[in-house]
Design an enzyme around this catalytic site. Structure first.
Site, PDB file in Angstrom:
ATOM      1  N   TYR A   1      -3.059  10.963   2.599  1.00  0.00           N
ATOM      2  CA  TYR A   1      -3.935  11.106   1.422  1.00  0.00           C
ATOM      3  C   TYR A   1      -3.822  12.550   0.947  1.00  0.00           C
ATOM      4  O   TYR A   1      -3.760  13.187  -0.361  1.00  0.00           O
ATOM      5  CB  TYR A   1      -5.482  10.455   1.217  1.00  0.00           C
ATOM      6  CG  TYR A   1      -5.370   8.948   1.517  1.00  0.00           C
ATOM      7  CD1 TYR A   1      -5.280   8.204   0.000  1.00  0.00           C
ATOM      8  CD2 TYR A   1      -5.320   8.187   2.472  1.00  0.00           C
ATOM      9  CE1 TYR A   1      -5.322   6.882   0.273  1.00  0.00           C
ATOM     10  CE2 TYR A   1      -5.335   6.858   2.494  1.00  0.00           C
ATOM     11  CZ  TYR A   1      -5.395   6.197   1.441  1.00  0.00           C
ATOM     12  OH  TYR A   1      -5.333   4.858   1.378  1.00  0.00           O
TER      13      TYR A   1
ATOM     14  N   HIS B   1      -4.605  -7.510  -0.106  1.00  0.00           N
ATOM     15  CA  HIS B   1      -4.060  -6.538  -0.014  1.00  0.00           C
ATOM     16  C   HIS B   1      -3.273  -6.355   1.122  1.00  0.00           C
ATOM     17  O   HIS B   1      -2.072  -5.611   1.108  1.00  0.00           O
ATOM     18  CB  HIS B   1      -4.821  -5.408   0.081  1.00  0.00           C
ATOM     19  CG  HIS B   1      -4.391  -3.896   0.169  1.00  0.00           C
ATOM     20  ND1 HIS B   1      -3.732  -3.324  -0.811  1.00  0.00           N
ATOM     21  CD2 HIS B   1      -4.392  -2.950   1.121  1.00  0.00           C
ATOM     22  CE1 HIS B   1      -3.338  -2.369  -0.774  1.00  0.00           C
ATOM     23  NE2 HIS B   1      -3.798  -1.821   0.581  1.00  0.00           N
TER      24      HIS B   1
ATOM     25  N   ASP C   1       1.005  -1.155   0.074  1.00  0.00           N
ATOM     26  CA  ASP C   1      -0.103   0.064  -0.158  1.00  0.00           C
ATOM     27  C   ASP C   1       1.154   1.107   0.080  1.00  0.00           C
ATOM     28  O   ASP C   1       1.743   1.331  -0.793  1.00  0.00           O
ATOM     29  CB  ASP C   1      -0.907   0.123   1.235  1.00  0.00           C
ATOM     30  CG  ASP C   1      -2.012   0.961   1.147  1.00  0.00           C
ATOM     31  OD1 ASP C   1      -3.035   0.704   0.619  1.00  0.00           O
ATOM     32  OD2 ASP C   1      -1.963   2.132   1.565  1.00  0.00           O
TER      33      ASP C   1
END
Length: 383
Positions: free
Chosen positions: A307, A362, A181
Site C-alpha cells: 500500500y 472479495h 484485489d
C-alpha cells in the site's frame, strides 16, 4: 542457491522450532480488554478470536496443511532482484492455454487451491478438455513464501513487469490473467504494459474510484457511489496505516501471532459473503493456514508495504494512459468492495463479459470456487 534465471522446485517445510515458538506465544498471549456487549463493530471480536486461537494452539495441524500445499508443484525464482514463489501446474491436456492467477491482500495463492484442479484437469471435474489451462499462481513479492522484499519500489507496475518476465521464463508468450484485489491492479498493469501478450483479463475487483468521462452519474450510479463512500468511511483505516506508516504496524505483527490473526481475520469476516459467520464460508483450517503462512514467513509487515509503495508510485508517476483494450471479463460477486457500473467500467476497459454472481465476496476463488471456474471457462471459450 537461487540466482539469475534459475527456477527451482520448492516445498513448504517449516522447522519444528518455529512451530514450537508459535505455540509458546499463543499460550502466553496478553489479551486486551473489550467493552462489555461490544462485538465486531470496533474491530476483531475478542470472543471469536479466543476460540480461534484455542483451536490454533490445541488442534490445528500445520503439517497436514503443508502436505496439501505440497501436493501441487511449486517453485521459486528471482525476478528483478526479488525472490518469488509460485505454483505452476501444467494441464495433462496438450491444447491447454496458460492462465495466471494473482491474489491480493491479505491473501496468498492458497486462495486458489480450490480452483487449480478444475482449471488444469477439467475432465476430472466434469468439464471438457478444451477448457483446460496451465495455471501459474505466484505469491506477490513480500507475501508468504516469496518472503519479505529487501528494497523499496515494489508497486503494482513493477510487479506486473516481473509477472510478464515470469511467464516468459516459463515459456508462455501469451496468456490470460485473472486478478482479485491487488491482483486485479497488477493484471491491469500487465495489459497496459504488454497488451500483445495478455489475451484477456478476468477480474473480480475493478480499480477503485473509476469515474465516467463526462463526470455525470446516473441515479443508479449515484446510489452506488454513496454506498461506496459510506463503506470507505468505516473501512479504510487499514489502507491509511499501511500506505503511510506500515513499519509501525510491522513491529506488532512480527512479534504477536494473535495480533497477526486479528489483523487478517477481521478483513476475512468483513469482506466475505458470510452474514457475520466467517466459518460458514471458510473453515478454521483454511483461515489459520493463511494466517500461519504470514506468521512463519514473517511477511505480515512486508505484505502491507504494498500500500505504501502504491501510494508513492501514484504520487511520483506520470498520468496513466487511457482505456485498457484487452478483452476484459468482470465477475461481480455481490459482497465485493466498491462496485461500479458496466457503463463506467466500459469507458476504462474493453468489457466483453459482465457476470453478476449468485453469491460470494472479495475472495471469490476461496469462497465460491465452482462459480469462479464456471465464469472463467465461459470467458476463455469466448476469446
Amino acid at each position: 542457491m537461487l540466482g539469475g534465471d534459475d527456477v527451482l522446485p520448492f516445498e513448504v517445510d517449516v522447522e519444528d522450532d518455529v512451530l514450537t515458538d508459535l505455540r509458546r506465544r499463543l499460550k502466553h498471549t496478553r489479551w486486551p480488554d473489550q467493552i462489555p456487549g461490544s462485538g465486531w463493530e470496533r474491530g476483531t471480536d475478542g470472543g471469536y478470536l479466543r476460540t480461534l486461537i484455542d483451536y490454533w494452539h490445541d488442534d490445528f495441524d500445520w503439517r497436514a496443511q503443508e502436505r496439501t500445499q505440497n501436493a501441487w508443484p511449486q517453485f521459486v525464482t528471482t525476478l528483478d532482484g526479488a525472490r518469488v514463489h509460485f505454483f505452476h501446474v501444467r494441464s495433462p491436456h496438450p491444447q491447454a492455454r496458460p492462465l495466471m492467477l494473482t491474489h491480493g491482500w491479505p491473501s496468498t495463492p492458497l486462495e486458489f487451491l480450490g480452483v487449480i484442479g478444475p482449471l488444469t484437469d477439467p475432465t476430472a471435474y466434469g468439464g471438457r478438455a478444451e477448457d483446460a489451462c496451465h495455471v501459474v499462481a505466484p505469491s506477490m513479492p513480500g507475501f508468504g513464501w516469496s518472503l519479505p522484499t529487501a528494497e523499496s519500489g515494489w508497486h503494482a507496475g513493477r510487479i506486473a513487469s516481473a509477472w510478464l518476465e515470469l511467464m516468459r521464463r516459463l515459456g508462455y508468450e501469451r496468456f490470460v490473467s485473472h486478478g482479485t484485489d491487488w491482483g486485479s491492479v497488477v493484471s491491469t498493469e500487465m495489459a497496459r504494459q504488454a497488451p500483445e501478450r495478455v489475451a484477456g483479463l478476468h477480474l473480480t475487483l475493478l480499480i477503485s474510484g473509476l469515474r465516467p468521462a463526462d463526470g455525470v452519474l446516473t441515479p443508479e450510479e449515484e446510489v452506488q457511489q454513496q454506498a461506496n463512500d459510506a463503506l470507505r468511511g468505516t473501512e479504510l483505516g487499514y489502507v491509511m496505516l499501511q500506505s503511510t506508516k506500515p513499519q509501525t504496524l510491522a513491529h506488532a505483527l512480527a512479534d504477536s501471532p494473535v495480533g497477526q490473526a486479528a489483523w487478517i481475520v477481521e478483513k476475512l469476516r468483513g469482506w466475505t459473503d458470510c452474514d457475520g459467520d466467517l466459518e460458514s464460508v471458510l473453515s478454521k483450517d483454511e483461515i489459520l493456514t493463511s494466517v500461519t503462512t504470514f506468521w512463519v514467513t514473517g511477511t505480515g509487515g512486508s505484505s502491507g508495504r504494498l500500500y505504501y509503495e502504491g501510494r508513492v508510485a501514484a504520487v511520483d508517476s506520470v498520468p496513466r494512459p487511457g482505456r485498457i483494450e484487452v478483452p476484459t471479463a468482470v465477475a461481480l460477486f455481490p459482497k465485493e468492495l466498491y462496485p461500479t457500473s458496466r457503463r463506467i467500467a466500459s469507458e476504462h476497459y474493453d468489457i466483453v463479459r459482465w457476470t453478476p454472481m449468485a453469491r460470494g465476496g472479495h475472495f471469490g476463488a476461496w469462497e465460491q470456487p465452482d462459480l469462479l471456474v464456471t465464469d472463467l471457462r465461459a470467458f476463455l471459450r469466448g476469446l
